[in-house]
Every structure is written in C-alpha cells, then in structure tokens.
Design a protein around this motif. Structure first.
Motif, mmCIF file in Angstrom:
data_model
loop_
_atom_site.group_PDB
_atom_site.id
_atom_site.type_symbol
_atom_site.label_atom_id
_atom_site.label_comp_id
_atom_site.label_asym_id
_atom_site.label_seq_id
_atom_site.Cartn_x
_atom_site.Cartn_y
_atom_site.Cartn_z
ATOM 1 N N GLU A 186 32.081 49.016 37.220
ATOM 2 C CA GLU A 186 33.345 49.137 36.499
ATOM 3 C C GLU A 186 34.482 48.474 37.281
ATOM 4 O OE1 GLU A 186 36.103 52.831 35.485
ATOM 5 O OE2 GLU A 186 34.345 52.735 34.166
ATOM 6 N N ASP A 187 34.536 48.690 38.578
ATOM 7 C CA ASP A 187 35.593 48.085 39.406
ATOM 8 C C ASP A 187 35.535 46.564 39.367
ATOM 9 O OD1 ASP A 187 36.599 50.569 40.108
ATOM 10 O OD2 ASP A 187 35.430 50.674 41.979
ATOM 11 N N ILE B 226 36.697 45.299 35.888
ATOM 12 C CA ILE B 226 38.154 45.354 35.740
ATOM 13 C C ILE B 226 38.813 44.235 36.539
ATOM 14 C CG2 ILE B 226 40.215 46.746 36.217
ATOM 15 C CD1 ILE B 226 38.291 49.208 35.672
ATOM 16 N N SER B 227 38.339 44.043 37.743
ATOM 17 C CA SER B 227 38.886 42.980 38.588
ATOM 18 C C SER B 227 38.744 41.610 37.923
ATOM 19 C CB SER B 227 38.191 42.991 39.947
ATOM 20 O OG SER B 227 38.621 41.929 40.741
ATOM 21 N N LEU B 228 37.575 41.328 37.387
ATOM 22 C CA LEU B 228 37.341 40.038 36.728
ATOM 23 C C LEU B 228 38.158 39.908 35.435
ATOM 24 C CD1 LEU B 228 33.504 39.601 37.300
ATOM 25 C CD2 LEU B 228 35.358 38.229 38.296
ATOM 26 N N LEU B 229 38.290 41.012 34.702
ATOM 27 C CA LEU B 229 39.098 40.968 33.481
ATOM 28 C C LEU B 229 40.556 40.660 33.812
ATOM 29 C CD1 LEU B 229 37.641 43.989 31.478
ATOM 30 C CD2 LEU B 229 37.448 41.562 30.876
ATOM 31 N N LYS B 230 41.044 41.233 34.877
ATOM 32 C CA LYS B 230 42.426 40.969 35.291
ATOM 33 C C LYS B 230 42.606 39.514 35.716
ATOM 34 C CE LYS B 230 43.731 45.663 36.475
ATOM 35 N NZ LYS B 230 44.171 46.599 37.522
ATOM 36 N N LYS B 231 41.539 38.876 36.146
ATOM 37 C CA LYS B 231 41.577 37.454 36.508
ATOM 38 C C LYS B 231 41.297 36.564 35.298
ATOM 39 C CE LYS B 231 40.054 38.344 41.217
ATOM 40 N NZ LYS B 231 38.939 38.241 42.168
ATOM 41 N N ARG B 232 41.144 37.186 34.115
ATOM 42 C CA ARG B 232 40.891 36.477 32.857
ATOM 43 C C ARG B 232 39.562 35.728 32.846
ATOM 44 N NH1 ARG B 232 43.833 39.517 30.017
ATOM 45 N NH2 ARG B 232 46.055 39.291 30.235
ATOM 46 N N ASP B 233 38.553 36.340 33.418
ATOM 47 C CA ASP B 233 37.221 35.752 33.456
ATOM 48 C C ASP B 233 36.547 35.950 32.095
ATOM 49 O OD1 ASP B 233 34.244 35.787 33.784
ATOM 50 O OD2 ASP B 233 34.764 35.283 35.857
ATOM 51 N N GLN B 234 36.245 34.871 31.413
ATOM 52 C CA GLN B 234 35.646 34.919 30.073
ATOM 53 C C GLN B 234 34.265 35.583 30.099
ATOM 54 O OE1 GLN B 234 37.179 33.947 27.144
ATOM 55 N NE2 GLN B 234 35.439 34.917 26.153
ATOM 56 N N ARG B 235 33.500 35.360 31.138
ATOM 57 C CA ARG B 235 32.167 35.984 31.238
ATOM 58 C C ARG B 235 32.296 37.502 31.322
ATOM 59 N NH1 ARG B 235 29.188 33.984 36.106
ATOM 60 N NH2 ARG B 235 31.210 34.451 36.994
ATOM 61 N N ALA B 236 33.327 37.984 32.015
ATOM 62 C CA ALA B 236 33.561 39.431 32.108
ATOM 63 C C ALA B 236 33.921 39.997 30.738
ATOM 64 C CB ALA B 236 34.652 39.738 33.128
ATOM 65 N N HIS C 57 42.789 53.291 36.998
ATOM 66 C CA HIS C 57 41.531 53.994 37.288
ATOM 67 C C HIS C 57 41.766 55.419 37.786
ATOM 68 C CE1 HIS C 57 42.537 52.537 41.324
ATOM 69 N NE2 HIS C 57 41.773 53.498 41.774
ATOM 70 N N GLU C 58 42.981 55.728 38.231
ATOM 71 C CA GLU C 58 43.278 57.094 38.685
ATOM 72 C C GLU C 58 43.408 58.061 37.507
ATOM 73 O OE1 GLU C 58 46.702 56.872 41.202
ATOM 74 O OE2 GLU C 58 45.665 55.620 42.680
ATOM 75 N N LYS C 59 43.651 57.530 36.321
ATOM 76 C CA LYS C 59 43.797 58.372 35.132
ATOM 77 C C LYS C 59 42.485 58.553 34.376
ATOM 78 C CE LYS C 59 48.652 57.515 34.214
ATOM 79 N NZ LYS C 59 49.628 57.055 33.226
ATOM 80 N N GLY C 60 41.474 57.777 34.720
ATOM 81 C CA GLY C 60 40.200 57.924 34.033
ATOM 82 C C GLY C 60 39.375 56.654 34.112
ATOM 83 N N ARG C 61 38.276 56.680 33.398
ATOM 84 C CA ARG C 61 37.341 55.547 33.396
ATOM 85 C C ARG C 61 37.767 54.511 32.342
ATOM 86 N NH1 ARG C 61 32.441 56.183 35.830
ATOM 87 N NH2 ARG C 61 31.595 54.760 34.293
ATOM 88 N N LEU C 62 37.276 53.314 32.511
ATOM 89 C CA LEU C 62 37.561 52.221 31.587
ATOM 90 C C LEU C 62 37.132 52.593 30.170
ATOM 91 C CD1 LEU C 62 38.449 49.265 31.060
ATOM 92 C CD2 LEU C 62 36.091 48.594 31.602
ATOM 93 N N TYR C 63 35.956 53.176 30.040
ATOM 94 C CA TYR C 63 35.439 53.535 28.725
ATOM 95 C C TYR C 63 36.377 54.534 28.029
ATOM 96 C CZ TYR C 63 32.350 55.323 25.106
ATOM 97 O OH TYR C 63 31.829 55.704 23.903
ATOM 98 N N THR C 64 36.873 55.513 28.754
ATOM 99 C CA THR C 64 37.785 56.508 28.182
ATOM 100 C C THR C 64 39.070 55.834 27.719
ATOM 101 O OG1 THR C 64 36.866 58.161 29.679
ATOM 102 C CG2 THR C 64 38.957 58.699 28.618
ATOM 103 N N TRP C 65 39.581 54.927 28.530
ATOM 104 C CA TRP C 65 40.792 54.181 28.172
ATOM 105 C C TRP C 65 40.558 53.388 26.891
ATOM 106 C CZ3 TRP C 65 41.911 48.696 28.953
ATOM 107 C CH2 TRP C 65 43.269 48.372 28.829
ATOM 108 N N MET C 66 39.403 52.749 26.802
ATOM 109 C CA MET C 66 39.084 51.954 25.614
ATOM 110 C C MET C 66 38.865 52.836 24.380
ATOM 111 S SD MET C 66 36.906 48.797 27.355
ATOM 112 C CE MET C 66 35.680 48.902 26.134
ATOM 113 N N ILE C 67 38.296 54.006 24.561
ATOM 114 C CA ILE C 67 38.119 54.951 23.441
ATOM 115 C C ILE C 67 39.485 55.342 22.884
ATOM 116 C CG2 ILE C 67 37.483 57.355 22.889
ATOM 117 C CD1 ILE C 67 35.049 55.656 22.903
#
Length: 187
Positions: free
Chosen positions: A9-10, A13-23, A69-79
């Motif tokens: 997950e970390d 998120i890091s790759l998404l913030k860098k705008r990585d299309q594969r991520a 990430h201190e407020k929860g997991r990526l999946y929860t945020w996306m839900i």
C-alpha cells in the motif's frame, strides 16, 4: 513498460503521488471490483455504476495527495469516495431527469427487471428484512441509522438537521451499529 504485479500500500501510494501510470493501472485492476460492489448497491443500475466508477478513479488520481495513512487505509479512503460519489450521482438533477424522461418501453423493462431499484428507501430496507432488525433499536437510533446509511446524510448534516451536537451523533451512531451487530449475531 511492464505491468506491476504486486505493490505494498505504501509503495502504491508513493507511485500514485508521482503520477505513475502503471501504479494507476494496478490500483484499478485490484480495487475496481470491490468498489463496483459498493457503487452498484447505491446507484442500482449498471450504466450509472460504470460512470460512477470512472468518476471515483479520476477523483483518486487527482486527489491522492489528500490521502492520509494516519486516518486509515487506502481502501477505506476509496470506499468513502465511492459512497459519496455514488450518493452525489443519484442526487444529481441529470440522473433524476433521465429517470423521469424514460420512454415507455424503458419504463416497462425497468419495472420488470429493476423492482428493487423502484422501491423507496424504506421499502428497500424492508425488502431485505432490515426493518425487523432496525425495529429492535430505539426510535432515535433508528432515525440516525436511516439518515446516515439509507438517506446519505453526513454526520454533520444529521447534527445540523436534528439540532444535536456532532459528538452526540457520532456516539449514537456507533452505539446503534454495535447494537445492530449484536442483533445480527443473535439471528
């Protein structure tokens, strides 16, 4: 570029913030099915659900830097994004107008194949047997659950609407959910 087969997950998120299309492709491949399940329960129509899923992933892509990430997991945020986007979508005037302006054959087909979708919120709750379960809660707790989970109100909107403190709303909804869990575990 070769596709990514596994990411923590970390790292994701890091790759998404860098705008990585594969991520992003990895995110879509691994999360779209679960999010679709959430969306279809709210919008109740495949065409709408497909459009909402697209909106959700655009929001995630454009706002991934807001993820904490201190407020929860990526999946929860996306839900949460999926739920809110779905509710906003069905409340939109365009969707309401489309439903009003269906041709007669569409309405007939809709009535036959989408009985569940044509019910109002409380009929839907009763259709799946939840009225019996909700009926075991105190009336004030029933109303909070109905507003939060069946009418799409935020906790702040509930507090404003019922003129009670936000903390009280949060505490009561939590208590109601714990009671519902106990009731469902007994059945």
């Amino acid at each position: 570029m070769s596709p990514i087969h596994y990411l923590s997950e970390d790292d994701l998120i890091s790759l998404l913030k860098k705008r990585d299309q594969r991520a992003f492709n990895y995110l879509y491949d691994n999360y779209s099915g679960a999010l679709y399940g959430v969306v279809i329960r709210i919008v109740l129509h495949k065409n709408y659900a497909d459009e909402v899923i697209q909106d959700i992933f655009v929001k995630v892509w454009n706002h991934v830097e807001l993820f904490n990430h201190e407020k929860g997991r990526l999946y929860t945020w996306m839900i949460n994004i999926a739920r809110n986007t779905s509710i906003d979508y069905i409340k939109s005037k365009r969707v309401q107008n489309e439903q009003k302006n269906q041709s007669l054959p569409d309405i007939v087909n809709s009535a036959e194949t989408h009985l569940y979708a044509d019910m109002n919120q409380m009929e839907r709750v009763d259709f799946i047997g939840m009225n019996n379960v909700l009926g075991k809660l105190k009336p004030d707790l029933q109303r909070l659950v109905q507003m939060a989970y069946y009418e799409g109100y935020t906790q702040q909107e509930i507090a404003d609407n019922l003129q009670i403190p936000l903390g009280t709303v949060k505490t009561r909804i939590r208590a109601a959910l714990l009671q519902l869990r106990g009731i469902l575990n007994e059945q």
